[in-house]
Each structure stands twice: as C-alpha cells, then as structure tokens.
Design an enzyme around this catalytic site. Structure first.
Site, short mmCIF file in Angstrom:
data_model
loop_
_atom_site.label_atom_id
_atom_site.label_comp_id
_atom_site.label_asym_id
_atom_site.label_seq_id
_atom_site.Cartn_x
_atom_site.Cartn_y
_atom_site.Cartn_z
N ASP A 436 -6.47 -1.94 8.41
CA ASP A 436 -5.07 -1.66 8.07
C ASP A 436 -4.52 -2.86 7.29
O ASP A 436 -4.66 -4.01 7.72
CB ASP A 436 -4.24 -1.44 9.32
CG ASP A 436 -2.84 -0.97 9.01
OD1 ASP A 436 -2.64 0.27 8.98
OD2 ASP A 436 -1.96 -1.82 8.81
N ASN A 444 5.46 -1.79 -1.15
CA ASN A 444 6.12 -0.62 -1.74
C ASN A 444 7.61 -0.86 -1.94
O ASN A 444 8.19 -0.46 -2.96
CB ASN A 444 5.91 0.60 -0.84
CG ASN A 444 4.49 1.16 -0.93
OD1 ASN A 444 3.83 1.03 -1.95
ND2 ASN A 444 4.01 1.75 0.16
N ASP A 453 0.00 1.68 -4.72
CA ASP A 453 -1.21 2.49 -4.96
C ASP A 453 -2.31 1.63 -5.56
O ASP A 453 -3.49 1.77 -5.23
CB ASP A 453 -0.89 3.65 -5.89
CG ASP A 453 -0.05 4.73 -5.22
OD1 ASP A 453 0.07 4.70 -3.98
OD2 ASP A 453 0.48 5.61 -5.94
N GLU A 479 -2.15 3.18 4.48
CA GLU A 479 -2.93 1.96 4.24
C GLU A 479 -4.07 1.80 5.24
O GLU A 479 -4.61 0.71 5.42
CB GLU A 479 -2.01 0.72 4.31
CG GLU A 479 -1.41 0.44 5.67
CD GLU A 479 -0.09 1.17 5.91
OE1 GLU A 479 0.68 0.71 6.74
OE2 GLU A 479 0.16 2.21 5.24
#
Length: 579
Positions: A436, A444, A453, A479
C-alpha cells in the site's frame, strides 16, 4: 500439394478401375450390330400374336410410349437383320417388370415362344443393362415380338435392343472409364468430409457426406458399375438406382439449408426447403420401390414428384445469390449442370422425348462437376468459419484480458487473482505480500488524479522491473497491490520490491514534494497451512500486518510466518488483551 497428390492418386485408381472393368473392344465390334424395335404397342395383356401381326395395331415412331399398362409390346422385323447373324439376345435398361415373353414368328406361321421373369435377367458386368436369351430365331423368322408384362419404366421399352453378341450390350471402354473416374472422384469429397468434420463439427459436413454416398450408390447401380464387383439381382439394382437418387436429392436440400450463411435465406424459404428435402426422400423414394400395386402410375409419379425439389432448390439458390451469399454462388455453379441433366433425364423418363442411354453420361459428368465444386465450396466455407472462429477467439481473449487485467497498470486484477488463487497456491506461491502506497491521497489532492495515476503506473513498473519469474503481481484497487512469491528468501525479495517502489516513482513522476514510500504486510505460509486458507483469509492477515507497518511509522514491512493454521494478528492481539 498434398491435395494435388491425393487427387492424382485417386485419378490413377479410377483409371486402373476403369481398365479392369471395361471390356476390351473385340476385333469385330465394328460389324456387330444391334437392332431396335421397329414399332411398339400397348393393346393390353390379353392381345394375341396373330392379332398383332398387322401393322395397323402398332405405333412405328418414337411417340406415345407407355409404361402404365398391364403389358407393352415391342415389334422387331427381320428386314433389320437380313444379311446379318440372327439375333440371340434381348437387352435393355435395368428396370422392374413382371415378365417378358418373346414370340419368334416364322413366315409359315410357326411361333416359338419363351417367357422369362425378372429374376432370370442377367445384369452386365458393365453398363446399366440386363439381358435375356431369345427363343430360336431362324432364317425363316420374319417377326419377333417382346411382350413386357408390368413395365415400370419407359426407358425399359425405348432402349430395348436385340443382338447376336451378348457382349455388344456392354458400354464402351471409354464409357466405363468415365463412370469409374466419376466414382473415384466421389471418394475424394468423402475423405474431405471426414477430415473437415474432425476439425469442424458442422452439420453440413455430415449431410454432404451422406449426399455423396447416395450419389455413389446411384452411379454404381444406375451405371451398372456395381456388376463388375458383385452380382446383384435386376430387381435390387432397379430399385437402388432411383431410390438413391431420391435420397440424395432430398439430402441436398437439407445440405443447402445447413451450408448457406446465416441470413442467406428467408425464414419461409428455409422452412419450404427443409420440407421439400424430406418430401423428396420419402415420396419419390416410395415410388422408386416400384411395387406391384403402384405399377400403373409409379413411373410418372416418381418423376413428377421430383418437380417440387427442382423448383424449390433452384428458387432457394437464386434467393441466396441475390442476398449476396458467397456459398450460394458455389452451389449455383455446382448444381446448374446436374439440374439440367436431371431435367433431361426426367423428360426422357416421362417419354416426352426418346434418346439413347448414353445421354446418362451427361448426368454422371454433372455429378463429377458437382462433387469437385462443392468440395471447393466446403473448403472455402471451412476457411471462412475458421476465420470467424479465430476472430471470435481473439475477441474472447481480448474480453477476458479486459475483464481480468487492470486497465491502468496492465497487472492482473482482483477478479483474476481470486479465480486463480488455489491454482497458484498449488504451484508453490505461498508468500502473500500486500503493498500500500503511503499517504497516496495527498498526492491526488495536491497534484491531481493524473499524477496519482502516474505514480500507480510507476509502482506497477517497479514490481514488474524486478524480473522475478517467481513473482505474480496484482492490483487490487486504489493504491493496493499484491505480490505472490514462491521460492527461497521470500521476505528479502519482498523487501527489495518494496524499496524499489519509491525510487521508481521518483524517477518517472517528477515534481513530487516528498518521496512516495510503501508499506507492506507479508504472510509466509508454512507447509502445515498450505491449501487451508482462502484468498480472503490471506488478505485479512496481510492487511492487518500492513496496518501494523503503517502504525509503526510507514515505509516498512511487517510479516508473519505461518507454521500452523492460526488466527490473524489483530484477532490474536484482542484475545491476548482479553486474557
């Protein structure tokens, strides 16, 4: 090349077969005549010879032939064989009848008669004919009558001949070579059908094999070639020839429906064609049996009931061609000669015109053309279906890949790994590493989802770039990533993957304020627990370990090695606190 070699070999077999069954021409064949009847009549079964000596009772041209009468008479006149050897044998086309009585009438009124039944007929070893011996014909004989009782076929009468040489009734060597070559050609599509059906389990391949088999029986019996290999009764050959043609014609209608592409026929035409196929097999097939009860009408009924098949099949092919069917164009080319020859044979069978049995060669040549063109059509259809199936398989693989691959990173998705999890466990992938990215939401929020992305793609690239063949990478969503490992040193390899992620993201996604690190929870399963845990259980344990790593400061790995089937760390901690 294999096809050409096979065709060449079959051609050689056909020629050898023809040479074996064809009788070499005798030295005096060119002077051995055969004599046709001068006149014919149908006065009834009770007519006497004396009453039939006058010419007024006879029809002396090729019109008004009838097979729907109890008895038909043929008249041979001595003028035709004067100066030649006297005839000793009668021969004609194979067809059913009850009996034939011959009357040799001398000038002084002496009559010598001989009555022979259908069972006493002898088929020739080559040719669609049978022969019967005549009563003694002398130099004083002026007339020879043949009284045919219960005739079932007009050609039985129109093709009747007498001769002194029984071998003269046989077909020529060239005729039999043609017949044998056509028979050899019929073997070829059967071989194709077998090979095609192994690869392509299509109904039309089976129907074509059945159609070709029926045509082969027809050629062997109607052409008389079967007599070169086995002695068959005249009755059996007389029935097999028209019956096999009826069955073959009916199957051809069913083949047409199965062979044409989808949409090449309207629903109505499709139903009519199928119904016509079954009708042709059973109705003309019934009249082909030539039963005693149907003798007055079965000859006409057999040919007349073929008219719907000719009309419907022609209309179906025309409709399919107009609809743009590629297969229909092949069929039109293949069936035009055979339909034309069939119409000629139908008209001759009905007595509308009279011709020699050699006209049947048109039909045999048409059959040869049909099998070659239809075989090419099937090969073309086979390739088209194969292309369609290859395209469908490619599309299916693409859809499967879309459904099992993550569209952003190209890694397997959760659906794929859950479906294959047991299989991968069985292959030894017994280390489950859940990855993770730390503080990914901030990326973001600060830089936008496009940068986020790009970070995910770089993370996937870091996992793939390890080149570890014993590692399977999966993106679960967001993620979160999973890496399944097998082989030695799984913890060291998992840690190397984790440490490669920040460096890869920093290299491929410039402009980030802080390095993007990763936390990892790793479950190493021992032999005692193998195959006893589902994906969800592995995930739950690894997820708990991963949160332990985050709680310990992130950018690290937490692991658990299972030697027995135990509970997840969080559940174990709660149990220990309760104790």
């Amino acid at each position: 090349m294999a096809f050409v070699r096979l065709l060449f070999r079959l051609g050689l077999v056909a020629v050898v077969l023809a040479l074996g069954v064809a009788r070499p021409a005798a030295a005096d064949d060119h002077v051995v005549p055969t004599f046709a009847p001068a006149c014919h009549a149908a006065p009834g079964a009770d007519a006497g010879v004396a009453a039939l000596r006058a010419r007024e009772a006879w029809i002396c041209d090729n019109t008004r032939w009838r097979s729907d009468v109890p008895a038909a008479w043929l008249r041979f006149e001595a003028e035709s064989w004067q100066g030649q050897k006297t005839p000793r044998y009668f021969f004609t086309r194979i067809a059913r009848f009850d009996a034939i009585t011959f009357h040799a009438v001398d000038a002084d009124g002496t009559i010598r008669s001989r009555r022979l039944t259908e069972a006493e007929g002898t088929p020739f070893a080559a040719g669609p004919v049978f022969q019967l011996p005549l009563p003694e014909v002398t130099a004083d004989t002026e007339l020879l009558f043949a009284q045919v009782e219960g005739p079932h076929s007009i050609p039985l009468l129109t093709e009747a001949r007498i001769t002194h040489d029984p071998g003269k009734a046989e077909w020529s060597q060239i005729d039999m070579m043609l017949l044998a070559f056509v028979t050899g050609m019929l073997v070829l599509p059967l071989l194709f059908d077998i090979s095609f059906f192994v690869v392509l389990r299509e109904r039309f391949v089976v129907l074509h094999a059945a159609m070709v088999s029926a045509m082969m029986v027809y050629v062997l019996t109607a052409g008389g070639l079967a007599s070169a290999f086995v002695t068959l009764p005249v009755t059996l050959m007389a029935v097999l020839a028209p019956l096999s043609w009826a069955v073959g014609a009916g199957i051809s209608a069913l083949f047409l429906v199965a062979f044409l592409e989808r949409g090449a026929q309207s629903r109505l035409m499709r139903r009519v064609t199928v119904a016509t196929g079954w009708f042709t097999m059973f109705v003309p097939g019934f009249f082909a049996l030539q039963l005693d009860a149907t003798q007055p009408f079965d000859d006409v009924a057999y040919f007349v009931t073929f008219l719907p098949a000719i009309a419907v099949i022609s209309a179906a092919v025309i409709e399919a061609v107009l609809r743009g069917s590629r297969s229909a164009r092949f069929i039109a080319l293949a069936w035009l000669p055979i339909i034309t020859a069939s119409v000629e044979r139908l008209l001759r069978g009905l007595g509308w015109h009279v011709g020699p049995s050699s006209l049947d060669q048109m039909l045999y040549v048409a059959v040869g053309i049909e099998v070659v063109v239809i075989s090419l059509a099937i090969a073309d259809r086979f390739l088209a279906l194969r292309r369609e199936r290859d395209a469908a398989l490619t599309e299916a693989r693409m859809l499967e890949q879309i459904s099992t691959r993550d569209s952003l990173t190209g890694l397997m998705n959760r659906r794929a790994i859950e479906a294959r999890f047991e299989e991968l466990l069985a292959q030894g992938f017994d280390t489950f590493a859940l990855v993770d990215l730390d503080r990914f939401k901030a990326i973001n929020d600060l830089h936008g989802h496009q940068v986020g992305d790009a970070a995910l793609v770089a993370c996937a690239s870091a996992i793939r770039a390890s080149g570890d063949r014993d590692a399977v990478a999966v993106r679960l969503g967001g993620e979160e990533f999973v890496v399944l490992l097998r082989g030695p040193r799984p913890l060291e390899r998992a840690e190397a993957l984790r440490q490669a992620i920040p460096m890869r993201i920093a290299k491929e996604v410039p402009g980030l304020d802080l390095p993007v690190t990763a936390s990892m929870g790793v479950v190493v399963m021992g032999d005692a627990g193998r195959h006893k845990m589902a994906f969800a259980e592995f995930y739950a344990r690894a997820d708990a370990l991963m949160y332990e790593a985050k709680a310990s400061g992130r950018n690290r790995l937490a692991y658990e090695r299972l030697t027995v089937f135990n509970e997840p760390p969080a559940a174990r901690a709660r149990r220990e606190e309760a104790a």
